[in-house]
Design an enzyme around this catalytic site. Structure first.
Site, PDB file in Angstrom:
ATOM      1  N   SER A  88       1.080  -1.105  -0.086  1.00  9.88           N
ATOM      2  CA  SER A  88      -0.189  -0.360  -0.281  1.00  9.88           C
ATOM      3  C   SER A  88       1.120   1.408   0.365  1.00  9.88           C
ATOM      4  O   SER A  88       0.650   2.376  -0.178  1.00  9.88           O
ATOM      5  CB  SER A  88      -1.021   0.299   1.228  1.00  9.88           C
ATOM      6  OG  SER A  88      -1.595  -1.143   1.051  1.00  9.88           O
ATOM      7  N   ARG A 119       1.461   4.450  -3.217  1.00  9.55           N
ATOM      8  CA  ARG A 119       1.691   5.700  -2.724  1.00  9.55           C
ATOM      9  C   ARG A 119       2.831   6.086  -2.734  1.00  9.55           C
ATOM     10  O   ARG A 119       2.476   7.287  -3.559  1.00  9.55           O
ATOM     11  CB  ARG A 119       1.056   5.590  -1.574  1.00  9.55           C
ATOM     12  CG  ARG A 119      -0.898   5.622  -1.048  1.00  9.55           C
ATOM     13  CD  ARG A 119      -0.987   5.228   0.479  1.00  9.55           C
ATOM     14  NE  ARG A 119      -2.553   5.054   0.288  1.00  9.55           N
ATOM     15  CZ  ARG A 119      -2.672   3.693  -0.126  1.00  9.55           C
ATOM     16  NH1 ARG A 119      -2.584   2.868  -0.359  1.00  9.55           N
ATOM     17  NH2 ARG A 119      -3.982   3.622   0.653  1.00  9.55           N
ATOM     18  N   GLY A 122      -5.472  -3.734  -7.803  1.00 17.33           N
ATOM     19  CA  GLY A 122      -6.606  -3.073  -7.760  1.00 17.33           C
ATOM     20  C   GLY A 122      -6.242  -1.444  -7.994  1.00 17.33           C
ATOM     21  O   GLY A 122      -6.675   0.031  -7.812  1.00 17.33           O
ATOM     22  N   ARG A 175     -14.729  -5.664 -10.763  1.00 18.42           N
ATOM     23  CA  ARG A 175     -14.480  -4.325  -9.618  1.00 18.42           C
ATOM     24  C   ARG A 175     -15.238  -3.471  -9.762  1.00 18.42           C
ATOM     25  O   ARG A 175     -14.641  -3.144 -10.585  1.00 18.42           O
ATOM     26  CB  ARG A 175     -13.235  -4.844  -9.426  1.00 18.42           C
ATOM     27  CG  ARG A 175     -12.609  -5.811  -8.682  1.00 18.42           C
ATOM     28  CD  ARG A 175     -11.513  -6.746  -8.622  1.00 18.42           C
ATOM     29  NE  ARG A 175     -11.289  -5.591  -6.898  1.00 18.42           N
ATOM     30  CZ  ARG A 175     -10.011  -5.824  -6.281  1.00 18.42           C
ATOM     31  NH1 ARG A 175      -8.913  -6.383  -7.731  1.00 18.42           N
ATOM     32  NH2 ARG A 175      -9.628  -5.091  -5.562  1.00 18.42           N
ATOM     33  N   ASP A 192      -8.060  -7.103   5.068  1.00 17.31           N
ATOM     34  CA  ASP A 192      -6.783  -8.112   4.508  1.00 17.31           C
ATOM     35  C   ASP A 192      -6.543  -8.560   5.240  1.00 17.31           C
ATOM     36  O   ASP A 192      -6.845 -10.158   5.060  1.00 17.31           O
ATOM     37  CB  ASP A 192      -5.863  -7.415   4.385  1.00 17.31           C
ATOM     38  CG  ASP A 192      -5.466  -6.611   2.651  1.00 17.31           C
ATOM     39  OD1 ASP A 192      -6.816  -6.941   1.554  1.00 17.31           O
ATOM     40  OD2 ASP A 192      -4.798  -5.691   2.338  1.00 17.31           O
ATOM     41  N   LYS A 207     -13.382  -7.648  -3.235  1.00 19.97           N
ATOM     42  CA  LYS A 207     -11.278  -7.889  -3.757  1.00 19.97           C
ATOM     43  C   LYS A 207     -10.917  -8.708  -4.657  1.00 19.97           C
ATOM     44  O   LYS A 207     -11.989  -8.824  -5.674  1.00 19.97           O
ATOM     45  CB  LYS A 207     -11.201  -8.370  -2.293  1.00 19.97           C
ATOM     46  CG  LYS A 207     -11.522  -6.994  -1.591  1.00 19.97           C
ATOM     47  CD  LYS A 207     -10.668  -6.045  -0.985  1.00 19.97           C
ATOM     48  CE  LYS A 207     -10.636  -5.417   0.580  1.00 19.97           C
ATOM     49  NZ  LYS A 207     -10.025  -4.280   0.393  1.00 19.97           N
ATOM     50  N   ARG A 222     -14.242 -13.209  -1.122  1.00 27.07           N
ATOM     51  CA  ARG A 222     -13.314 -13.238  -0.292  1.00 27.07           C
ATOM     52  C   ARG A 222     -14.327 -14.305   0.677  1.00 27.07           C
ATOM     53  O   ARG A 222     -13.672 -14.876   1.578  1.00 27.07           O
ATOM     54  CB  ARG A 222     -12.317 -12.887   0.583  1.00 27.07           C
ATOM     55  CG  ARG A 222     -11.346 -12.221  -0.818  1.00 27.07           C
ATOM     56  CD  ARG A 222     -10.169 -11.537  -0.079  1.00 27.07           C
ATOM     57  NE  ARG A 222      -9.037 -11.045  -0.905  1.00 27.07           N
ATOM     58  CZ  ARG A 222      -8.305 -10.384  -1.044  1.00 27.07           C
ATOM     59  NH1 ARG A 222      -8.640  -9.058  -0.351  1.00 27.07           N
ATOM     60  NH2 ARG A 222      -6.796 -10.367  -1.340  1.00 27.07           N
ATOM     61  N   LYS A 238       1.210 -11.372  -6.293  1.00 24.15           N
ATOM     62  CA  LYS A 238       1.171  -9.911  -6.659  1.00 24.15           C
ATOM     63  C   LYS A 238       1.303  -9.582  -5.741  1.00 24.15           C
ATOM     64  O   LYS A 238       1.441  -7.635  -5.646  1.00 24.15           O
ATOM     65  CB  LYS A 238      -0.755  -9.982  -6.601  1.00 24.15           C
ATOM     66  CG  LYS A 238      -1.292  -9.003  -6.439  1.00 24.15           C
ATOM     67  CD  LYS A 238      -2.769  -9.755  -6.293  1.00 24.15           C
ATOM     68  CE  LYS A 238      -3.940  -7.523  -7.686  1.00 24.15           C
ATOM     69  NZ  LYS A 238      -3.774  -7.078  -5.904  1.00 24.15           N
TER      70      LYS A 238
END
Ligand code: DC
Length: 648
Positions: free
Chosen positions: A22, A26, A93, A121, A312, A339, A343, A409
């Site tokens: 994350s 960013r 995503g 999504r 998560d 997601k 999930r 991923k």
């Protein structure tokens, strides 16, 4: 299809985890918009960040990623170029959402597409917000997601209200472009609901580090100053707490201990909540200078938790709950359905594969804890499903993960990392040194010492001599000649031998005193020299120790050499013949020490010269002559050595 079988055992040792996905994405995006160069220290190298880098490069940003410790981003100052071809966000995503927002700054049309799952999504809440800021966006496909075309009109800062009930990534995406817009941006939320709020706070933190003026005010309402832009800086990416939850959970379910390096309790990453939940379930969680240490309990307690802020980690938590003593609920996690996979459904289906019942609602999962078993896990191309069920496999033999490559991923080295800290079930016995084998001749002090060592180490104690005595007893009771091996074997095969609470059982009859008579003692040596009798008894002894969790003090004649050649500690006790005879004579209340000595000598000779499993010290045994030592001294030495081996 590739299938990976997880190593079953217990976790131990320490582990470094990759940089936060994350934060990396960013920082990549903000550095690309900044004035001047930035270096990103210890970034995450994985598919999600590779996709982000390739999209940013397609928008004209130069990124040097040759050094895995530091990537250099040449900031564009917001002057992005129109890409030649559609941007492919793959299955990422964050990239899909962030790049859609950034594309609104490009002076031209940008087409964005993604994987088949990404097309499903929803992204409409983001599109609505960007349109409110003045951007032009067309949905080119049939669904609510990519392919999209962005561009043509420059957005400007203003006051908007977003629907942030489904994903906080939409909010982060809008916030990150706001410092480049003319005019301040104020974001409010429909119904004042903002899911996964800590992720938005993380975004505002990274923005502030790069010089933006962005803050969350009560409401909640976000306020961002326009036209400030960003300044390039050196930025250290913190380790990924979302990744750290997997080794922590592995310690929880396997009863092991893991030290996760670099995780900081002051981090903004919302998945830190997971460590509180583990503590509530009975784990010990210690924050140290260098990271966090987690130890799992013998049994986990069930929990009921709202995990909205840490979606998560919620997935991993649901799997951990499968190992708890009772029913657990993980609530307020409806966005798990949109997601990488649905999930909640994936969890329910795959928990069933390993024998755990779960029910789901629109936004929660209830898990009936139990004793999971092995099985083959479908992973839905979802890295977190693969990683969470791999953790289950550490504590359950026979868990196989289909298509394990999907972990790339966010953590390409995940399986290697998990294996590197998993001590396999057989190695647990060797490395932890929890089987203590104590061999030696009669009168060496074996039984007294072994019992005391068991008490001191809190391990059960097994006297294997009792099994051969019991075999001898059944032969004597059936009036079989103990020299007649086939007849003895036949008699022994007729019975069941057991050992419980220090008592020897034949067909559930407690024979603990009957096996101590002189007649049995004398006949035991020839009976125990019969290979078939030994085969039957050794199988019983191994089964008994396995039932104790492969942890015990086991005494006999062949424990270190034959029964448990992998024992963590082997001791061979001996004493001078006259000392042994005197001990035996006083034990048995005999006056005639000379006769006891000759009896003992005769039995020692049979025990040590028989063809099958003769009495001898294992090559790697610690040999202790107890003639001139007190029992306490012998016990102290063995306990100290056992503890050294357990911790070493
Ligand atoms: O330790 P003890 O005196 O209770 O043993 C009884 C008999 O069994 C003795 O003759 C040795 C034999 N024995 C053996 O052969 N292997 C063992 N592991 C334990 C005992």
């Amino acid at each position: 299809m590739t299938v990976y079988e997880v190593r079953y055992g217990r976790v131990a040792g320490s582990l470094e985890i990759p940089g936060s996905r994350s934060v990396t994405n960013r920082a990549l995006l903000i550095a690309s918009l900044a004035h001047g160069p930035s270096s990103l220290l210890r970034p995450l190298e994985a598919e999600d960040t590779a996709v982000m880098r390739s999209c940013l490069r397609a928008l004209g940003v130069e990124i040097a990623d040759g050094d895995p410790e530091a990537w250099i981003v040449e900031g564009s100052g917001g002057l992005l170029s129109v890409p030649d071809a559609p941007l492919n966000v793959g299955a990422s995503g964050t990239t899909a959402r962030f790049i859609t927002a950034v594309s609104a700054l490009v002076p031209g049309r940008v087409v964005i597409d993604g994987s088949p799952r990404m097309r499903l999504r929803p992204i409409t809440d983001l599109i609505a917000a960007l349109r409110d800021l003045g951007a032009e966006i067309d949905i080119l496909g049939e669904g609510e997601g990519p392919p999209l075309a962005v561009g043509g009109q420059t957005p400007a800062g203003r006051s908007i209200t977003m629907d942030a009930t489904r994903s906080s990534q939409y909010v982060s995406a809008v916030a990150m472009i706001a410092p480049l817009l003319d005019g301040d941006t104020e974001i409010r939320f429909s119904g004042d609901v903002l899911v996964s709020r800590p992720y938005v706070e993380m975004t505002l933190d990274v923005m502030a580090a790069y010089g933006a003026e962005a803050e969350m005010r009560p409401g909640p309402v976000i306020h961002i100053r326009g036209s400030t832009g960003y300044r390039g800086i050196e930025y250290a990416i913190e380790p990924d707490v979302s990744a750290a939850v997997y080794p922590a959970a592995a310690a929880a379910v396997s009863g092991g201990t893991i030290e996760i390096v670099g995780v900081d309790f002051r981090s903004r990453q919302p998945d830190l909540l997971f460590f509180d939940v583990l503590a509530e379930m009975g784990c010990s969680v210690d924050w140290t200078q260098s990271g966090v240490r987690v130890s799992g309990p013998v049994r986990l307690a069930p929990v009921s938790r709202d995990m909205n802020s840490a979606p998560d980690a919620a997935l991993m938590l649901a799997v951990v709950c499968g190992f708890a003593d009772g029913v657990s609920t993980v609530a307020n996690i409806g966005n798990l359905r949109i997601k990488e996979s649905d999930r909640l459904t994936a969890l329910q289906e795959q928990l069933a594969v390993i024998g755990i019942k779960a029910q789901t609602t629109a936004d929660s999962i209830t898990v009936e804890g139990g004793s999971p078993h092995g099985g083959e896990i479908a992973t839905y191309d979802d890295h977190r499903i693969a990683m969470a069920f791999a953790v289950a496999g550490v504590a359950t033999p026979g868990v196989r993960i289909q298509d394990p490559g999907c972990v790339a991923k966010t953590w390409p080295g995940f399986f290697a990392a998990l294996e590197s800290v998993t001590v396999s079930a057989t190695m647990v016995r060797l490395d932890m040194g929890i089987i203590v084998a104590i061999d030696g001749p009669g009168g060496s002090g074996k039984t007294t010492v072994s019992r005391a060592v068991g008490e001191r180490l809190e391990l059960p104690h097994l006297d294997t001599g009792a099994f051969y005595r019991a075999a001898t007893l059944v032969a004597i009771e059936a009036s079989v000649d103990v020299q007649d091996a086939p007849a003895v074997i036949e008699e022994v095969s007729r019975h069941r031998f057991g050992y419980a609470d220090g008592r020897m059982l034949i067909d559930d009859r407690d024979v603990s005193s009957e096996i101590r008579t002189e007649a049995v003692t004398r006949a035991a040596s020839p009976v125990s020299a019969i290979p078939e009798v030994r085969r039957i008894m050794v199988a019983q002894q191994r089964a008994w120790v396995a039932a104790q969790g492969a942890s015990a003090v086991v005494e006999g004649r062949d424990i270190g050499t034959v029964v448990f050649p992998d024992a963590g500690l082997k001791v061979y006790l001996t004493a001078r013949p006259e000392v042994r005879a005197a001990r035996r004579a006083s034990e048995q209340g005999h006056e005639d020490v000379t006769r006891v000595a000759s009896d003992l000598h005769r039995r020692d000779t049979i025990d040590s010269t028989r063809a099958d499993s003769p009495l001898t010290a294992a090559d790697d045994a610690v040999i202790l002559d107890t003639s001139d030592l007190t029992i306490d001294e012998v016990v102290d030495r063995i306990v100290a050595t056992a503890k050294e081996r357990q911790t070493g």
